[in-house]
Design an enzyme around this catalytic site. Structure first.
Site, PDB file in Angstrom:
ATOM      1  N   ASN A 168       7.122  -4.164   5.911  1.00 30.61           N
ATOM      2  CA  ASN A 168       5.982  -3.323   6.313  1.00 30.61           C
ATOM      3  C   ASN A 168       6.519  -2.254   7.250  1.00 30.61           C
ATOM      4  O   ASN A 168       7.360  -2.553   8.096  1.00 30.61           O
ATOM      5  CB  ASN A 168       4.939  -4.128   7.093  1.00 30.61           C
ATOM      6  CG  ASN A 168       4.166  -5.082   6.224  1.00 30.61           C
ATOM      7  OD1 ASN A 168       4.336  -5.108   5.010  1.00 30.61           O
ATOM      8  ND2 ASN A 168       3.305  -5.876   6.844  1.00 30.61           N
ATOM      9  N   GLY A 169       5.986  -1.027   7.149  1.00 31.29           N
ATOM     10  CA  GLY A 169       6.430   0.042   8.042  1.00 31.29           C
ATOM     11  C   GLY A 169       7.127   1.136   7.259  1.00 31.29           C
ATOM     12  O   GLY A 169       7.063   1.184   6.026  1.00 31.29           O
ATOM     13  N   GLU A 192     -21.275   7.427  12.292  1.00 28.19           N
ATOM     14  CA  GLU A 192     -20.862   6.096  11.835  1.00 28.19           C
ATOM     15  C   GLU A 192     -21.637   5.704  10.569  1.00 28.19           C
ATOM     16  O   GLU A 192     -21.068   5.126   9.636  1.00 28.19           O
ATOM     17  CB  GLU A 192     -21.071   5.079  12.973  1.00 28.19           C
ATOM     18  CG  GLU A 192     -20.753   3.632  12.636  1.00 28.19           C
ATOM     19  CD  GLU A 192     -19.313   3.360  12.199  1.00 28.19           C
ATOM     20  OE1 GLU A 192     -18.469   4.267  12.281  1.00 28.19           O
ATOM     21  OE2 GLU A 192     -19.053   2.237  11.739  1.00 28.19           O
ATOM     22  N   LYS A 203      -7.284  -1.770   5.665  1.00 29.03           N
ATOM     23  CA  LYS A 203      -8.011  -2.246   6.843  1.00 29.03           C
ATOM     24  C   LYS A 203      -7.447  -1.630   8.119  1.00 29.03           C
ATOM     25  O   LYS A 203      -8.179  -1.251   9.012  1.00 29.03           O
ATOM     26  CB  LYS A 203      -7.957  -3.781   6.907  1.00 29.03           C
ATOM     27  CG  LYS A 203      -8.621  -4.387   8.138  1.00 29.03           C
ATOM     28  CD  LYS A 203     -10.115  -4.145   8.150  1.00 29.03           C
ATOM     29  CE  LYS A 203     -10.790  -4.635   9.402  1.00 29.03           C
ATOM     30  NZ  LYS A 203     -12.074  -3.957   9.647  1.00 29.03           N
ATOM     31  N   TRP A 240       0.896  -1.166   0.000  1.00 23.39           N
ATOM     32  CA  TRP A 240       0.000   0.000   0.000  1.00 23.39           C
ATOM     33  C   TRP A 240       0.926   1.204   0.000  1.00 23.39           C
ATOM     34  O   TRP A 240       1.611   1.468   0.982  1.00 23.39           O
ATOM     35  CB  TRP A 240      -0.872  -0.041   1.254  1.00 23.39           C
ATOM     36  CG  TRP A 240      -2.018   0.910   1.281  1.00 23.39           C
ATOM     37  CD1 TRP A 240      -3.247   0.724   0.717  1.00 23.39           C
ATOM     38  CD2 TRP A 240      -2.067   2.192   1.923  1.00 23.39           C
ATOM     39  NE1 TRP A 240      -4.052   1.806   0.968  1.00 23.39           N
ATOM     40  CE2 TRP A 240      -3.358   2.728   1.710  1.00 23.39           C
ATOM     41  CE3 TRP A 240      -1.158   2.950   2.660  1.00 23.39           C
ATOM     42  CZ2 TRP A 240      -3.756   3.966   2.195  1.00 23.39           C
ATOM     43  CZ3 TRP A 240      -1.545   4.192   3.148  1.00 23.39           C
ATOM     44  CH2 TRP A 240      -2.835   4.681   2.913  1.00 23.39           C
ATOM     45  N   HIS A 285     -27.427  25.255  11.675  1.00 28.17           N
ATOM     46  CA  HIS A 285     -26.315  26.204  11.738  1.00 28.17           C
ATOM     47  C   HIS A 285     -25.491  26.207  10.455  1.00 28.17           C
ATOM     48  O   HIS A 285     -24.347  26.646  10.463  1.00 28.17           O
ATOM     49  CB  HIS A 285     -25.445  25.897  12.956  1.00 28.17           C
ATOM     50  CG  HIS A 285     -26.202  26.040  14.236  1.00 28.17           C
ATOM     51  ND1 HIS A 285     -26.334  27.241  14.883  1.00 28.17           N
ATOM     52  CD2 HIS A 285     -26.925  25.139  14.945  1.00 28.17           C
ATOM     53  CE1 HIS A 285     -27.091  27.075  15.964  1.00 28.17           C
ATOM     54  NE2 HIS A 285     -27.457  25.803  16.019  1.00 28.17           N
TER      55      HIS A 285
HETATM   56  O1  M6R Z   1      -8.114  -0.927  13.728  1.00 25.13           O
HETATM   57  P1  M6R Z   1      -8.749   0.340  14.229  1.00 25.13           P
HETATM   58  O2  M6R Z   1     -10.068   0.115  14.880  1.00 25.13           O
HETATM   59  O3  M6R Z   1      -7.833   1.151  15.099  1.00 25.13           O
HETATM   60  O4  M6R Z   1      -9.012   1.199  12.924  1.00 25.13           O
HETATM   61  C1  M6R Z   1      -9.479   2.520  13.007  1.00 25.13           C
HETATM   62  C2  M6R Z   1      -9.992   3.005  11.682  1.00 25.13           C
HETATM   63  O5  M6R Z   1      -8.974   2.996  10.730  1.00 25.13           O
HETATM   64  C3  M6R Z   1     -11.151   2.132  11.169  1.00 25.13           C
HETATM   65  O6  M6R Z   1     -12.198   2.089  12.086  1.00 25.13           O
HETATM   66  C4  M6R Z   1     -11.688   2.684   9.833  1.00 25.13           C
HETATM   67  O7  M6R Z   1     -12.270   3.935  10.024  1.00 25.13           O
HETATM   68  C5  M6R Z   1     -12.684   1.706   9.203  1.00 25.13           C
HETATM   69  N1  M6R Z   1     -12.406   1.570   7.801  1.00 25.13           N
HETATM   70  C6  M6R Z   1     -14.087   2.143   9.320  1.00 25.13           C
HETATM   71  O8  M6R Z   1     -14.970   1.257   8.732  1.00 25.13           O
END
Ligand code: M6R
Length: 614
Positions: free
Chosen positions: A102-103, A487, A609, A76, A510
């Site tokens: 990775n990193g 959300e 993810k 990525w 507003h």
């Molecule tokens: O692994 P995490 O819960 O820390 O991830 C946080 C966000 O990157 C994650 O919730 C992201 O917003 C999702 N794609 C939402 O569906």
């Protein structure tokens, strides 16, 4: 984000690595690559932009790639564009080094300059190629610097985060892996080892594994492994059983992981709640917090932090902690908290909320709060993840692996755990046994009530279909359901690419009310609660400007039909529990909108993810 899978054993590495890469696809990536060592062909490397299936097809055309030791990667892009040259593995130009990473290597510019002065030529824009070259530059087996020693020495020079797997043409039976900041697991099979950044690439082959700690290096041969620090102090890792079933990471009849995970919520929440509510004693039992119960009860302030969906769960947590535990609470984006030199007084508890436990900003915010003296709690799904390891105590979500990039069952798991924590503290502080019992009973009933909502899926799809062509949506709610509105908007935008905004319903007047025109869908979370009448007024304001209202309402509320075009009912429940129900139709609407628009629900564009870089 990036994914690593590597193999050493007696089997052919290629099919195993390709299968592993496919299991890592959900993490999000834009290119993939593989490197295999064999007696016949030596070191072969192939890369491809786009899907793992492109790489697979290229390998079929190429032939070869026949060995039993190799590594593979999904990238990525961070340093340098999405090109084959920038994809991993990267090689050095001297010692036959091949590496996946990775990193981020933060001091890559200085190292690149040093290596160029020593005559090395680079072929990519990546920080990873710098590390491959550095290991190659240091590799000197005749003077005692074999692959393991070269990796250790190189990593002592590196600043930043890494999980790496390295092989070398001159040591064909050896693989060296290391970790700092990015997770890396070593799966231990029968005279074979599968290394991966994520358990999902390992469990089809073995459930015995150990997680590398920061600054650990492991040298693996077919016969066994040796683990040490980067300073070559030998250590003994603990091999444990991975708590993962293969069916948890397979579709099992569903079309997408997101759909599967939405429908899994009754079962996943039963597991989250299992054994944690003691109705006889009228108490919540959280083993992970027990040791610190006294300190938690005396907390003067709570800071909740996370990103994305985890932040929205934390926002609900803010309401829960103040309402149930009566402790002043703030919720903040981890990415903001970490850099604003926050004030952390004595008696502060920081709760880091994260599905993966690897989100870079959330880890940094946690460290900032800890450095300033806060007691820390992790609300995390992935067992053994960085946040789980770095917090003083924690409560796991226990919702099973979440593969869908759009977080669903982790959100309801996070809200459930935060409710349990609020009850854990509230019961020991000020909340009456009767109120606690009411909320605990309501929590226990949530899985059955979600089942009832899921049974209306066809109707939710039909409603979504009527509005799916609209390009701008509003999501509005109040109190506990203001974060739920946020959300709902996040879910819709991330997988259907429809522009959506979530906000407190009262905020609309507003400014955002200017957006409303004929036919604009406005989703109102209008369940029965303390602010129901106010929400109805807000609905009228949208209707009178031509907007179309989709209301998430409480079963039995017929009055709402006179103000909303569409009504989706959820069962009644006490207000603090309501987001666990009202969010489910929003998850389904987002899912159906994405499918109806023809998008790849589990691989949304540009998303990863877990966001392990800031
Ligand atoms: O692994 P995490 O819960 O820390 O991830 C946080 C966000 O990157 C994650 O919730 C992201 O917003 C999702 N794609 C939402 O569906």
């Amino acid at each position: 984000m990036c994914g690593i899978v590597a193999y050493i054993g007696a089997k052919k590495a290629r099919p195993l690595l390709i299968e592993g890469l496919k299991r890592l696809e959900y993490r999000g990536y834009d290119s993939a690559g593989i490197g295999i060592l064999s007696d016949e062909f030596g070191l072969e490397v192939a890369k491809s932009v786009g899907r793992v299936s492109h790489l697979e097809n290229r390998l079929k055309e190429l032939g070869g790639f026949d060995g039993s030791i190799g590594l593979a990667h999904t990238r990525w892009a961070t340093h340098g564009g999405v090109t084959e040259a920038n994809a991993h593995p990267h090689r050095d130009d001297k010692a036959g080094i091949c590496l996946v990473h990775n990193g981020i290597i933060e001091n890559h510019s200085a190292l690149r300059k040093y290596l160029m002065e020593r005559g090395h030529t680079f072929h990519s824009e990546t920080d990873t190629e710098v590390l491959a070259m550095l290991i190659g530059e240091l590799y000197d087996p005749e003077n005692g610097t074999d692959l393991e020693a070269a990796v250790q020495t190189a990593l002592r020079e590196v600043k930043g985060a890494y999980a790496i797997a390295v092989i070398c043409e001159n040591e064909p039976g050896v693989m060296v892996c290391a970790r700092k900041g990015s997770p890396l697991l070593v799966g231990v099979g029968n005279e074979e080892f599968i290394v991966a950044s994520d358990a999902s690439a390992i469990v089809a082959h073995t459930t015995q594994a150990f997680m590398l700690d920061d600054y650990n290096v492991v040298k693996i041969t077919r016969e066994g492994f040796r683990t040490s620090t980067v300073d070559n102090v030998e250590i003994m890792p603990k091999v444990t059983e991975l708590e993962y079933e293969l069916e948890q990471i397979e579709l099992g009849g569903f079309s997408h992981f997101m759909q599967k995970e939405i429908f899994e919520q009754p079962a996943s929440l039963r597991t989250t709640l299992g054994g944690r509510i003691d109705h006889n004693e009228g108490k919540v039992v959280l083993g992970g917090l027990a040791q610190f119960a006294k300190e938690l009860v005396k907390a003067k302030r709570i800071i909740l932090t996370g990103q994305g969906t985890a932040l929205h769960a934390s926002m609900i947590g803010e309401y829960l902690m103040e309402d149930i535990a009566k402790i002043p609470t703030e919720c903040e984006y981890a990415s903001e908290f970490r850099y604003r030199n926050p004030i952390v007084e004595d008696g502060t508890v920081v709760i880091a909320v994260s599905q993966s436990g690897e989100t870079a900003d959330t880890i940094a915010a946690l460290r900032e709060a800890k450095d300033k003296g806060a007691l820390s709690v992790g609300v995390v799904n992935v067992v053994g993840s960085s946040i789980a390891r770095e917090t003083d105590m924690g409560v796991y979500l226990r919702v099973g692996p979440e593969i869908g990039v759009a977080s669903t069952k982790a959100f309801t798991g996070q809200v459930t755990v935060l409710t349990l924590i609020a009850l854990f503290m509230g019961r020991r502080r000020v909340t009456s046994p009767e109120r606690c019992a009411r909320i605990m009973n309501a929590l226990d009933a949530v899985p059955d009530k979600i089942e009832q909502i899921l049974a209306t899926n066809d109707e939710i799809r039909r409603i979504t279909e009527r509005y799916v062509e609209r390009n701008n949506w509003l999501f509005l709610g109040r109190g506990y359901n203001y974060p739920t509105a946020m959300e709902g908007a996040l879910k819709l935008k991330e997988i259907s690419y429809i522009h959506a905004e979530g906000m407190p319903a009262a905020e609309m007047k507003h400014g955002p009310i200017a957006l409303i025109d004929e036919g604009m869908p406005a989703v109102f979370i209008a369940n029965k609660g303390s602010q129901y009448d106010k929400v109805i007024s807000n609905i009228e304001e949208v209707r009178s400007r031509g907007g179309h209202v989709i209301a998430i309402a409480t079963e039995g509320d017929e009055e709402i039909r006179s103000v909303a075009e569409e009504v989706i009912y959820v069962p009644g429940c006490p207000e603090p529990i309501s987001p666990l129900l009202t969010v489910v139709p929003l998850q389904l609407m987002a899912y159906h909108a994405a499918v109806l628009r023809g998008h790849d629900v589990d691989k949304p564009r540009n998303l990863a993810k877990s966001v392990t870089v800031e």
